[in-house]
Design a protein around this motif. Structure first.
Motif, PDB file in Angstrom:
ATOM      1  N   GLU A   1     -10.320  24.819  -2.982  1.00 20.38           N
ATOM      2  CA  GLU A   1      -9.171  25.697  -3.122  1.00 20.38           C
ATOM      3  C   GLU A   1      -7.871  24.899  -3.159  1.00 20.38           C
ATOM      4  N   GLY A   2      -6.927  25.337  -3.983  1.00 24.33           N
ATOM      5  CA  GLY A   2      -5.618  24.708  -4.046  1.00 24.33           C
ATOM      6  C   GLY A   2      -5.480  23.633  -5.077  1.00 24.33           C
TER       7      GLY A   2
ATOM      8  N   TRP B   1      -6.032  20.260  -4.916  1.00 28.06           N
ATOM      9  CA  TRP B   1      -5.342  19.080  -4.395  1.00 28.06           C
ATOM     10  C   TRP B   1      -5.796  17.842  -5.156  1.00 28.06           C
TER      11      TRP B   1
ATOM     12  N   TRP C   1       3.205  20.180  10.901  1.00 26.61           N
ATOM     13  CA  TRP C   1       2.888  20.563   9.522  1.00 26.61           C
ATOM     14  C   TRP C   1       4.125  20.564   8.628  1.00 26.61           C
TER      15      TRP C   1
ATOM     16  N   ALA D   1       4.235  18.496   5.251  1.00 25.37           N
ATOM     17  CA  ALA D   1       4.441  19.125   3.947  1.00 25.37           C
ATOM     18  C   ALA D   1       5.575  18.457   3.186  1.00 25.37           C
TER      19      ALA D   1
ATOM     20  N   ARG E   1       3.849  21.820  -1.797  1.00 23.64           N
ATOM     21  CA  ARG E   1       2.936  22.267  -0.747  1.00 23.64           C
ATOM     22  C   ARG E   1       3.737  22.789   0.447  1.00 23.64           C
ATOM     23  N   THR E   2       3.338  23.970   0.924  1.00 20.53           N
ATOM     24  CA  THR E   2       3.990  24.560   2.092  1.00 20.53           C
ATOM     25  C   THR E   2       3.280  24.100   3.365  1.00 20.53           C
TER      26      THR E   2
ATOM     27  N   GLN F   1       1.924  25.880   5.647  1.00 24.47           N
ATOM     28  CA  GLN F   1       0.711  26.666   5.823  1.00 24.47           C
ATOM     29  C   GLN F   1      -0.426  26.118   4.970  1.00 24.47           C
ATOM     30  N   GLU F   2      -0.124  25.734   3.705  1.00 30.03           N
ATOM     31  CA  GLU F   2      -1.152  25.172   2.823  1.00 30.03           C
ATOM     32  C   GLU F   2      -1.651  23.826   3.367  1.00 30.03           C
TER      33      GLU F   2
ATOM     34  N   GLU G   1      -3.975  24.615   6.411  1.00 32.26           N
ATOM     35  CA  GLU G   1      -5.259  25.194   6.024  1.00 32.26           C
ATOM     36  C   GLU G   1      -6.137  24.187   5.305  1.00 32.26           C
ATOM     37  N   HIS G   2      -5.543  23.370   4.425  1.00 25.43           N
ATOM     38  CA  HIS G   2      -6.357  22.395   3.687  1.00 25.43           C
ATOM     39  C   HIS G   2      -6.911  21.319   4.618  1.00 25.43           C
TER      40      HIS G   2
END
Length: 420
Positions: A67-68, A70, A90, A94, A101-102, A104-105, A108-109
């Protein structure tokens, strides 16, 4: 313009625009990951040549299904950020990865791929081995309730409180351990113009004071655990009379006094268990020595031990009576008294006068002397005939007795001097 176009593997002609391996020794040699892993060689290129990893920026470390989307460059920046800023920052991570990229992303990643993913499962074990355990208290670490919860006040009378200088509402004494400990911080004050050295010095004073308080509380806990206050007031004697236990011997009392320094390392229950186990160990060792003595005397069943002990008691009693009678008779006979201890023992009549003197001086029974004499002379004769022999002297014959008997037999002519 050619660099912006698509790139192809020179061996299998597959597109390698996202990731390729470029040879540093051969010109225009770029291979796909599969051909590079298989060790492909083409033209002057050989598999042992140096190489350079070329990432077009579109290569994904976790595959297309991640997902995402990267890229490998973002993954590298993420690992650099986690090492630089630490887990949990974080927002800074980021910013380091990029504006796309936030926080939160990024969180989560990293959690999904590096902790709960296959890489995390392979690197982070379910149970961490060699974890240091805090053994200072039975219920946990330094912040456990057993250490932070204040102890209940002592149950003593007002007169006893005055005698001890004890304040029950504060659970303190008028004279505490290290009474001058508070002088370390009594004169400290926080000033905004203090430099770094003065601040660190004040922190060191506070740390010293905290350690003194911990030592003071530790001593109170030991006194409470081992009932040292009731022992000082004489109340423990009444409790001992109410709770009858096994009789403590003098040796055990002396051993308990020697083991008193262990109080500061063990709780009262642990110390009592330890002391009781030592008592059991002494009993077991005495029982083992008794069983070994039975085995040496040919006893293999416990039913035979009672008969053996009764017979041994009778023999010792009879021997003691004979010794008493012999000593009395020896005093009456005068010169004959020097053999009073052995004259009634078996084999005394076959000894010469010199042998009687020897047995009496060595406190050796005539039967044992005759046995040792026979073995020594037999070994001497076998050696003279050239027959190899291994001497099997009895266990009760030590080096001093053996040397005395050998010298006597040599002087008497029973064996030659070279043998002794």
């Amino acid at each position: 313009m050619a660099e912006l176009g698509k790139k192809y593997c020179v061996y299998c002609l597959a597109e390698v625009s996202s990731l390729r391996f470029r040879c540093t020794e051969c010109a225009d040699i770029e291979l796909c990951p599969d051909c590079f892993s298989a060790g492909a060689e083409i033209g002057p290129h050989r598999r042992w040549h140096g190489y350079q990893l070329v990432d077009g920026g579109r290569f994904t470390l976790w595959g297309a299904e991640a997902e995402g989307g990267w890229s490998s460059r973002e993954e590298q920046l993420l690992l650099d950020a986690i090492e630089q800023f630490g887990f949990g920052n974080w927002e800074d991570m980021a910013t380091h990865v990029g504006a796309s990229r936030t926080p939160q992303e990024v969180m989560e990643h990293y959690v999904s791929m590096y902790i709960h993913g296959n890489l995390g499962k392979a690197c982070i074990p379910d149970t961490i081995p060699n974890r240091v355990t805090d053994h200072t208290c039975p219920s946990g670490g330094p912040l456990s309730p057993s250490l932070t919860t204040p102890l209940p006040p002592l149950d003593i009378s007002v007169a006893e409180q005055q005698q001890l200088g004890y304040m029950p509402l504060r659970d303190d004494y008028e004279i505490e351990y290290d009474q001058d400990a508070e002088t370390l911080i009594s004169g400290l004050s926080v000033n905004y113009d203090d430099d770094d050295v003065e601040i660190e010095l004040k922190r060191a004073h506070v740390d010293m004071y905290v350690r003194k308080l911990k030592e003071r509380q530790r001593r109170k806990n030991i006194a409470r655990d081992y009932n040292l206050v009731p022992a000082f007031l004489g109340k423990d004697k009444k409790d001992k009379e109410k709770a009858p236990k096994r009789k403590i011997t003098k040796e055990e009392k002396e051993l308990r006094l020697k083991l008193r320094p262990l109080y500061q390392f063990m709780s009262c229950k642990e110390f009592e268990d330890f002391f009781e186990n030592m008592h059991k160990e002494r009993i077991l060792r005495a029982k083992i020595r008794e069983l070994q003595r039975y085995r040496r005397n040919g006893i293999t069943k416990m039913e035979e031990s009672a008969e053996y002990e009764a017979a041994r008691h009778k023999r010792e009693k009879r021997k003691e009576n004979k010794n008493i009678a012999s000593s009395k008779r020896g005093k009456e006979d005068g010169k004959e008294g020097e053999f009073a201890a052995i004259e009634n023992l078996p084999g005394f009549e076959i000894l010469s006068d010199r042998e009687k003197v020897l047995c009496s001086s060595l406190n050796l029974t005539p039967a044992r002397y005759v046995t040792v004499k026979t073995i020594i002379i037999k070994d001497h004769l076998q050696k003279r005939q050239g027959i190899p022999s291994k001497s099997r002297l009895p266990s009760y014959l030590d080096k001093v007795l053996k040397k005395r008997i050998l010298n006597f037999l040599t002087e008497s002519g029973w064996i030659s001097r070279d043998a002794s």
